[in-house]
Design a protein around this motif. Structure first.
Motif, PDB file in Angstrom:
ATOM      1  N   GLN A  53       0.841  -1.203   0.000  1.00 11.28           N
ATOM      2  CA  GLN A  53       0.000   0.000   0.000  1.00 11.28           C
ATOM      3  C   GLN A  53       0.872   1.247   0.000  1.00 11.28           C
ATOM      4  OE1 GLN A  53      -3.578   0.231  -0.040  1.00 11.28           O
ATOM      5  NE2 GLN A  53      -2.942   2.291  -0.600  1.00 11.28           N
ATOM      6  N   LYS A  54       1.980   1.216   0.733  1.00 11.10           N
ATOM      7  CA  LYS A  54       2.883   2.372   0.795  1.00 11.10           C
ATOM      8  C   LYS A  54       3.444   2.702  -0.584  1.00 11.10           C
ATOM      9  CE  LYS A  54       6.246   1.690   3.666  1.00 11.10           C
ATOM     10  NZ  LYS A  54       5.502   0.987   4.651  1.00 11.10           N
ATOM     11  N   ALA A  55       3.882   1.687  -1.331  1.00 10.87           N
ATOM     12  CA  ALA A  55       4.412   1.907  -2.679  1.00 10.87           C
ATOM     13  C   ALA A  55       3.320   2.474  -3.594  1.00 10.87           C
ATOM     14  CB  ALA A  55       4.987   0.618  -3.249  1.00 10.87           C
ATOM     15  N   ALA A  56       2.104   1.946  -3.477  1.00  7.82           N
ATOM     16  CA  ALA A  56       0.995   2.457  -4.290  1.00  7.82           C
ATOM     17  C   ALA A  56       0.673   3.904  -3.936  1.00  7.82           C
ATOM     18  CB  ALA A  56      -0.245   1.564  -4.105  1.00  7.82           C
ATOM     19  N   ASN A  57       0.658   4.194  -2.641  1.00 12.87           N
ATOM     20  CA  ASN A  57       0.405   5.571  -2.207  1.00 12.87           C
ATOM     21  C   ASN A  57       1.440   6.521  -2.797  1.00 12.87           C
ATOM     22  OD1 ASN A  57      -1.680   4.580  -0.610  1.00 12.87           O
ATOM     23  ND2 ASN A  57      -0.541   4.757   1.305  1.00 12.87           N
ATOM     24  N   LEU A  58       2.713   6.125  -2.734  1.00 16.67           N
ATOM     25  CA  LEU A  58       3.796   6.992  -3.206  1.00 16.67           C
ATOM     26  C   LEU A  58       3.830   7.112  -4.725  1.00 16.67           C
ATOM     27  CD1 LEU A  58       6.533   5.992  -0.645  1.00 16.67           C
ATOM     28  CD2 LEU A  58       5.356   8.192  -0.819  1.00 16.67           C
ATOM     29  N   ALA A  59       3.349   6.119  -5.428  1.00 16.44           N
ATOM     30  CA  ALA A  59       3.270   6.212  -6.887  1.00 16.44           C
ATOM     31  C   ALA A  59       2.267   7.294  -7.296  1.00 16.44           C
ATOM     32  CB  ALA A  59       2.877   4.861  -7.478  1.00 16.44           C
ATOM     33  N   ARG A  60       1.270   7.511  -6.443  1.00 17.79           N
ATOM     34  CA  ARG A  60       0.228   8.487  -6.718  1.00 17.79           C
ATOM     35  C   ARG A  60       0.557   9.868  -6.153  1.00 17.79           C
ATOM     36  NH1 ARG A  60      -2.669   6.511  -3.849  1.00 17.79           N
ATOM     37  NH2 ARG A  60      -3.185   8.114  -2.370  1.00 17.79           N
ATOM     38  N   ASP A  61       1.222   9.908  -4.989  1.00 21.76           N
ATOM     39  CA  ASP A  61       1.511  11.182  -4.304  1.00 21.76           C
ATOM     40  C   ASP A  61       2.815  11.010  -3.537  1.00 21.76           C
ATOM     41  OD1 ASP A  61       1.593  13.494  -2.734  1.00 21.76           O
ATOM     42  OD2 ASP A  61      -0.509  13.355  -2.124  1.00 21.76           O
ATOM     43  N   GLU A  62       3.853  11.693  -3.963  1.00 25.62           N
ATOM     44  CA  GLU A  62       5.184  11.508  -3.367  1.00 25.62           C
ATOM     45  C   GLU A  62       5.399  12.288  -2.075  1.00 25.62           C
ATOM     46  OE1 GLU A  62       7.763  14.877  -5.770  1.00 25.62           O
ATOM     47  OE2 GLU A  62       7.713  12.857  -6.581  1.00 25.62           O
ATOM     48  N   ARG A  63       4.416  13.057  -1.640  1.00 22.94           N
ATOM     49  CA  ARG A  63       4.568  13.819  -0.397  1.00 22.94           C
ATOM     50  C   ARG A  63       4.477  12.896   0.822  1.00 22.94           C
ATOM     51  NH1 ARG A  63      -0.077  17.770  -0.413  1.00 22.94           N
ATOM     52  NH2 ARG A  63      -1.042  15.898  -1.281  1.00 22.94           N
ATOM     53  N   VAL A  64       5.415  13.071   1.754  1.00 26.92           N
ATOM     54  CA  VAL A  64       5.416  12.290   2.984  1.00 26.92           C
ATOM     55  C   VAL A  64       5.698  13.203   4.172  1.00 26.92           C
ATOM     56  CG1 VAL A  64       6.193  10.160   1.861  1.00 26.92           C
ATOM     57  CG2 VAL A  64       7.885  11.701   2.844  1.00 26.92           C
ATOM     58  N   SER A  65       5.339  12.707   5.321  1.00 23.65           N
ATOM     59  CA  SER A  65       5.718  13.311   6.584  1.00 23.65           C
ATOM     60  C   SER A  65       6.331  12.192   7.400  1.00 23.65           C
ATOM     61  CB  SER A  65       4.484  13.882   7.289  1.00 23.65           C
ATOM     62  OG  SER A  65       4.854  14.527   8.481  1.00 23.65           O
ATOM     63  N   LEU A  66       7.422  12.489   8.102  1.00 26.31           N
ATOM     64  CA  LEU A  66       8.064  11.431   8.876  1.00 26.31           C
ATOM     65  C   LEU A  66       8.577  11.966  10.196  1.00 26.31           C
ATOM     66  CD1 LEU A  66      11.483  11.597   8.738  1.00 26.31           C
ATOM     67  CD2 LEU A  66      10.950  11.140   6.352  1.00 26.31           C
ATOM     68  N   ALA A  67       8.833  11.040  11.106  1.00 27.90           N
ATOM     69  CA  ALA A  67       9.371  11.394  12.418  1.00 27.90           C
ATOM     70  C   ALA A  67      10.434  10.376  12.817  1.00 27.90           C
ATOM     71  CB  ALA A  67       8.263  11.428  13.474  1.00 27.90           C
ATOM     72  N   ILE A  68      11.485  10.903  13.413  1.00 28.84           N
ATOM     73  CA  ILE A  68      12.584  10.088  13.944  1.00 28.84           C
ATOM     74  C   ILE A  68      12.867  10.623  15.337  1.00 28.84           C
ATOM     75  CG2 ILE A  68      15.028   9.498  13.695  1.00 28.84           C
ATOM     76  CD1 ILE A  68      14.623  10.072  10.635  1.00 28.84           C
ATOM     77  N   ASN A  69      12.882   9.736  16.327  1.00 28.76           N
ATOM     78  CA  ASN A  69      13.120  10.221  17.685  1.00 28.76           C
ATOM     79  C   ASN A  69      13.666   9.125  18.583  1.00 28.76           C
ATOM     80  OD1 ASN A  69      10.068   9.587  17.281  1.00 28.76           O
ATOM     81  ND2 ASN A  69      10.486   9.151  19.438  1.00 28.76           N
ATOM     82  N   ASN A  70      14.182   9.568  19.713  1.00 27.75           N
ATOM     83  CA  ASN A  70      14.651   8.623  20.725  1.00 27.75           C
ATOM     84  C   ASN A  70      13.491   8.291  21.658  1.00 27.75           C
ATOM     85  OD1 ASN A  70      14.421  11.012  22.168  1.00 27.75           O
ATOM     86  ND2 ASN A  70      16.498  11.011  22.948  1.00 27.75           N
ATOM     87  N   ASP A  71      13.721   7.399  22.596  1.00 26.98           N
ATOM     88  CA  ASP A  71      12.700   6.987  23.548  1.00 26.98           C
ATOM     89  C   ASP A  71      13.297   7.000  24.950  1.00 26.98           C
ATOM     90  OD1 ASP A  71      10.342   6.011  24.614  1.00 26.98           O
ATOM     91  OD2 ASP A  71      10.785   3.931  24.098  1.00 26.98           O
ATOM     92  N   PRO A  72      13.601   8.199  25.472  1.00 31.63           N
ATOM     93  CA  PRO A  72      14.276   8.276  26.765  1.00 31.63           C
ATOM     94  C   PRO A  72      13.327   8.030  27.942  1.00 31.63           C
ATOM     95  CG  PRO A  72      13.771  10.472  26.006  1.00 31.63           C
ATOM     96  CD  PRO A  72      13.340   9.512  24.904  1.00 31.63           C
TER      97      PRO A  72
END
Length: 157
Positions: A53-72
């Motif tokens: 589903q992720k690949a299909a979503n990105l084939a249609r709309d390349e915009r993403v939002s992402l988060a990277i964080n620690n877990d202190p």
């Protein structure tokens, strides 16, 4: 982008190997999943199933939002970043092989288990190029964020 911001962002990217990424589904709802990633400077790479589903979503709309964080253990030690970006399918074989090598270098064999790298033909590889990055650093105050635009930043730099 200021060199100090870039250094801080790359240090966060280099210090982690999973991110939560949101893509846009056809029905308008966001789809969020956790994926492993690697980075080459500010450019991120991740893979998923070619028929996912992720690949299909990105084939249609390349915009993403992402988060990277620690877990202190302490709330005031939270650090990470979020990013608005474009995720484009890697079609160049040399870049695909480089991306796979970078990805799997982050996951060295553990407990005697070795893994054969997939071919770029076996998976959907994506290059994520940031447009704007929000750096989260609670050590500078509760919910402290710095917004860093990346529009003029070339990929991989």
């Amino acid at each position: 982008m200021d060199a100090q911001w870039k250094q801080k962002i790359v240090a966060i990217l280099d210090g982690h190997r999973t991110m939560t990424i949101a893509t846009n589904r056809p029905d308008g709802w966001p789809q969020t999943t956790a994926v492993g990633y690697s980075n080459d400077g500010l450019t991120l790479y991740f893979l998923c199933g070619k028929d996912s589903q992720k690949a299909a979503n990105l084939a249609r709309d390349e915009r993403v939002s992402l988060a990277i964080n620690n877990d202190p253990d302490q709330v005031m030690a939270i650090k990470g970043l979020s990013m608005a970006a474009h995720a484009r399918r890697v079609v160049d074989r040399a870049e695909g092989e480089k991306a796979l090598a970078l990805l799997f270098a982050r996951y060295p064999a553990q407990n005697g288990v070795t893994m054969t790298l997939p071919s770029p033909d076996d998976v959907a590889l994506f290059r994520v190029v940031p447009k704007v990055i929000s750096i989260l650093d609670y050590t500078l105050g509760f919910a402290h964020t710095d917004l860093v635009p990346c529009d003029d930043e070339p990929a991989g730099q």
